[in-house]
Design a protein around this motif. Structure first.
Motif, mmCIF file in Angstrom:
data_model
loop_
_atom_site.group_PDB
_atom_site.id
_atom_site.type_symbol
_atom_site.label_atom_id
_atom_site.label_comp_id
_atom_site.label_asym_id
_atom_site.label_seq_id
_atom_site.Cartn_x
_atom_site.Cartn_y
_atom_site.Cartn_z
ATOM 1 N N ASP A 204 47.216 28.454 35.145
ATOM 2 C CA ASP A 204 47.796 29.363 36.113
ATOM 3 C C ASP A 204 46.743 30.394 36.537
ATOM 4 O OD1 ASP A 204 50.561 30.428 37.171
ATOM 5 O OD2 ASP A 204 49.499 32.183 36.380
ATOM 6 N N GLU A 205 46.863 30.912 37.744
ATOM 7 C CA GLU A 205 45.911 31.921 38.248
ATOM 8 C C GLU A 205 45.814 33.132 37.324
ATOM 9 O OE1 GLU A 205 43.751 32.031 40.810
ATOM 10 O OE2 GLU A 205 44.256 29.967 41.341
ATOM 11 N N GLU A 206 46.907 33.473 36.642
ATOM 12 C CA GLU A 206 46.944 34.662 35.774
ATOM 13 C C GLU A 206 46.905 34.305 34.284
ATOM 14 O OE1 GLU A 206 46.686 37.674 37.160
ATOM 15 O OE2 GLU A 206 46.606 36.594 39.069
ATOM 16 N N ALA A 207 46.459 33.113 33.954
ATOM 17 C CA ALA A 207 46.440 32.661 32.562
ATOM 18 C C ALA A 207 45.560 33.556 31.689
ATOM 19 C CB ALA A 207 45.941 31.218 32.500
ATOM 20 N N LEU B 267 39.883 33.099 21.990
ATOM 21 C CA LEU B 267 39.429 32.443 20.763
ATOM 22 C C LEU B 267 39.728 33.353 19.584
ATOM 23 C CD1 LEU B 267 35.871 31.161 21.700
ATOM 24 C CD2 LEU B 267 37.808 29.764 21.081
ATOM 25 N N SER B 268 39.893 32.769 18.413
ATOM 26 C CA SER B 268 40.117 33.570 17.206
ATOM 27 C C SER B 268 38.769 34.051 16.663
ATOM 28 C CB SER B 268 40.866 32.744 16.151
ATOM 29 O OG SER B 268 40.119 31.582 15.827
ATOM 30 N N LEU B 269 38.153 34.964 17.399
ATOM 31 C CA LEU B 269 36.841 35.505 17.037
ATOM 32 C C LEU B 269 36.906 37.022 16.950
ATOM 33 C CD1 LEU B 269 34.223 33.691 19.310
ATOM 34 C CD2 LEU B 269 34.205 33.813 16.836
ATOM 35 N N PRO B 270 36.234 37.601 15.952
ATOM 36 C CA PRO B 270 36.161 39.066 15.936
ATOM 37 C C PRO B 270 35.249 39.563 17.058
ATOM 38 C CG PRO B 270 34.876 38.144 14.133
ATOM 39 C CD PRO B 270 35.574 36.992 14.808
ATOM 40 N N LYS B 271 35.329 40.850 17.334
ATOM 41 C CA LYS B 271 34.479 41.463 18.363
ATOM 42 C C LYS B 271 33.010 41.237 18.035
ATOM 43 C CE LYS B 271 37.731 45.119 19.436
ATOM 44 N NZ LYS B 271 38.022 46.551 19.393
ATOM 45 N N GLY B 272 32.182 41.263 19.084
ATOM 46 C CA GLY B 272 30.743 41.222 18.877
ATOM 47 C C GLY B 272 30.034 39.979 19.357
ATOM 48 N N THR B 273 30.751 39.012 19.906
ATOM 49 C CA THR B 273 30.091 37.833 20.458
ATOM 50 C C THR B 273 30.417 37.734 21.947
ATOM 51 O OG1 THR B 273 31.808 36.112 20.317
ATOM 52 C CG2 THR B 273 30.664 36.673 18.254
ATOM 53 N N PRO B 274 29.629 36.971 22.696
ATOM 54 C CA PRO B 274 29.935 36.793 24.123
ATOM 55 C C PRO B 274 31.256 36.068 24.379
ATOM 56 C CG PRO B 274 27.694 36.076 23.630
ATOM 57 C CD PRO B 274 28.367 36.355 22.321
ATOM 58 N N LEU B 275 31.814 35.449 23.338
ATOM 59 C CA LEU B 275 33.060 34.688 23.485
ATOM 60 C C LEU B 275 34.269 35.437 22.954
ATOM 61 C CD1 LEU B 275 31.678 31.217 22.324
ATOM 62 C CD2 LEU B 275 31.765 32.164 24.643
ATOM 63 N N SER B 276 34.069 36.645 22.429
ATOM 64 C CA SER B 276 35.150 37.441 21.850
ATOM 65 C C SER B 276 36.022 38.060 22.934
ATOM 66 C CB SER B 276 34.573 38.568 20.991
ATOM 67 O OG SER B 276 33.773 38.047 19.957
ATOM 68 N N GLY B 277 37.272 38.306 22.573
ATOM 69 C CA GLY B 277 38.184 39.001 23.474
ATOM 70 C C GLY B 277 39.103 38.060 24.211
ATOM 71 N N GLU B 278 39.920 38.662 25.058
ATOM 72 C CA GLU B 278 40.831 37.903 25.916
ATOM 73 C C GLU B 278 40.230 37.788 27.302
ATOM 74 O OE1 GLU B 278 45.362 38.673 24.370
ATOM 75 O OE2 GLU B 278 44.756 39.500 26.283
ATOM 76 N N PHE B 279 40.372 36.628 27.886
ATOM 77 C CA PHE B 279 39.898 36.391 29.245
ATOM 78 C C PHE B 279 41.132 36.165 30.096
ATOM 79 C CE2 PHE B 279 36.622 35.495 26.282
ATOM 80 C CZ PHE B 279 35.481 36.012 26.869
ATOM 81 N N ARG B 280 41.360 37.072 31.060
ATOM 82 C CA ARG B 280 42.587 37.072 31.861
ATOM 83 C C ARG B 280 42.295 36.665 33.297
ATOM 84 N NH1 ARG B 280 47.007 39.437 30.021
ATOM 85 N NH2 ARG B 280 46.925 40.291 27.926
ATOM 86 N N GLY B 281 43.002 35.653 33.752
ATOM 87 C CA GLY B 281 42.835 35.171 35.116
ATOM 88 C C GLY B 281 41.814 34.043 35.184
ATOM 89 N N ARG B 282 41.995 33.198 36.171
ATOM 90 C CA ARG B 282 41.147 32.002 36.288
ATOM 91 C C ARG B 282 39.662 32.338 36.401
ATOM 92 N NH1 ARG B 282 43.114 27.145 39.947
ATOM 93 N NH2 ARG B 282 44.843 27.411 38.530
ATOM 94 N N GLN B 283 39.307 33.388 37.152
ATOM 95 C CA GLN B 283 37.898 33.740 37.312
ATOM 96 C C GLN B 283 37.278 34.170 35.976
ATOM 97 O OE1 GLN B 283 35.926 33.176 39.944
ATOM 98 N NE2 GLN B 283 34.237 33.856 38.652
ATOM 99 N N ALA B 284 37.995 34.985 35.211
ATOM 100 C CA ALA B 284 37.488 35.414 33.899
ATOM 101 C C ALA B 284 37.360 34.226 32.951
ATOM 102 C CB ALA B 284 38.399 36.478 33.307
ATOM 103 N N ILE B 285 38.302 33.286 33.027
ATOM 104 C CA ILE B 285 38.236 32.099 32.173
ATOM 105 C C ILE B 285 37.065 31.221 32.581
ATOM 106 C CG2 ILE B 285 39.476 30.007 31.474
ATOM 107 C CD1 ILE B 285 42.085 31.730 31.819
ATOM 108 N N ALA C 292 46.285 30.267 26.463
ATOM 109 C CA ALA C 292 45.596 29.355 25.567
ATOM 110 C C ALA C 292 45.001 30.167 24.428
ATOM 111 C CB ALA C 292 44.491 28.602 26.305
ATOM 112 N N LEU C 293 45.259 29.745 23.209
ATOM 113 C CA LEU C 293 44.699 30.383 22.027
ATOM 114 C C LEU C 293 44.033 29.296 21.203
ATOM 115 C CD1 LEU C 293 44.322 32.708 19.974
ATOM 116 C CD2 LEU C 293 46.588 32.098 19.065
#
Length: 147
Positions: free
Chosen positions: A32-35, A39-57, A120-121
């Protein structure tokens, strides 16, 4: 066919297409556009955090290609319950920053609404990624403790 079965079949098709194409594009197209992707990663990596919206994903997947070289992905079970599908599998990958080859099992949890993925988690042991991006003092302490 129940919606749960449709979602399982959608998910199975997405993963088959990703394997066939060697690309995350089928997953992106199913979102979805707003998906939200996380990832189950702690802070501190380029892949950490939530990515909201298709562009961020999309940006997340670009980062992923810079951080990891995925060598093999296997899925062995797709379990659906209404609007949620859980994919169980494993993968081998190389953390590019360290050259470390890793193996990890994963659970990929997808929430659907109206046939589109809205959340997606990915639950996976990505300690090789965490270690690669930890401050040097933390990496040395981790090696000294054997973790």
């Amino acid at each position: 066919m129940s919606e749960a079965k449709k979602n399982v079949e959608r998910t199975r098709h997405i993963f088959e297409e990703m394997a066939r194409l060697g690309s995350n594009q089928p997953l992106l197209e199913a979102m979805d556009e707003e998906a939200v992707y996380k990832l189950s990663l702690p802070k501190g990596t380029p892949l950490s955090g939530e990515f909201r919206g298709r562009q961020a994903i999309l940006e997340y997947f670009e980062r992923l290609e810079q951080v990891l070289e995925v060598q093999e992905v296997n899925t062995w079970d797709f379990v659906g319950n209404g609007d949620q599908v859980i994919v169980l599998g494993d993968e081998h990958f190389v953390v590019k920053k360290t050259g470390r080859t890793c193996y990890s099992e994963f659970a990929f949890v997808l929430d659907f609404r109206a046939g589109k993925i809205v959340r997606a988690l990915v639950i996976e042991d990505l300690s090789g990624v965490v270690e690669a991006f930890a401050p040097a003092s933390a990496r040395a302490a981790s090696r000294a403790s054997g973790t």
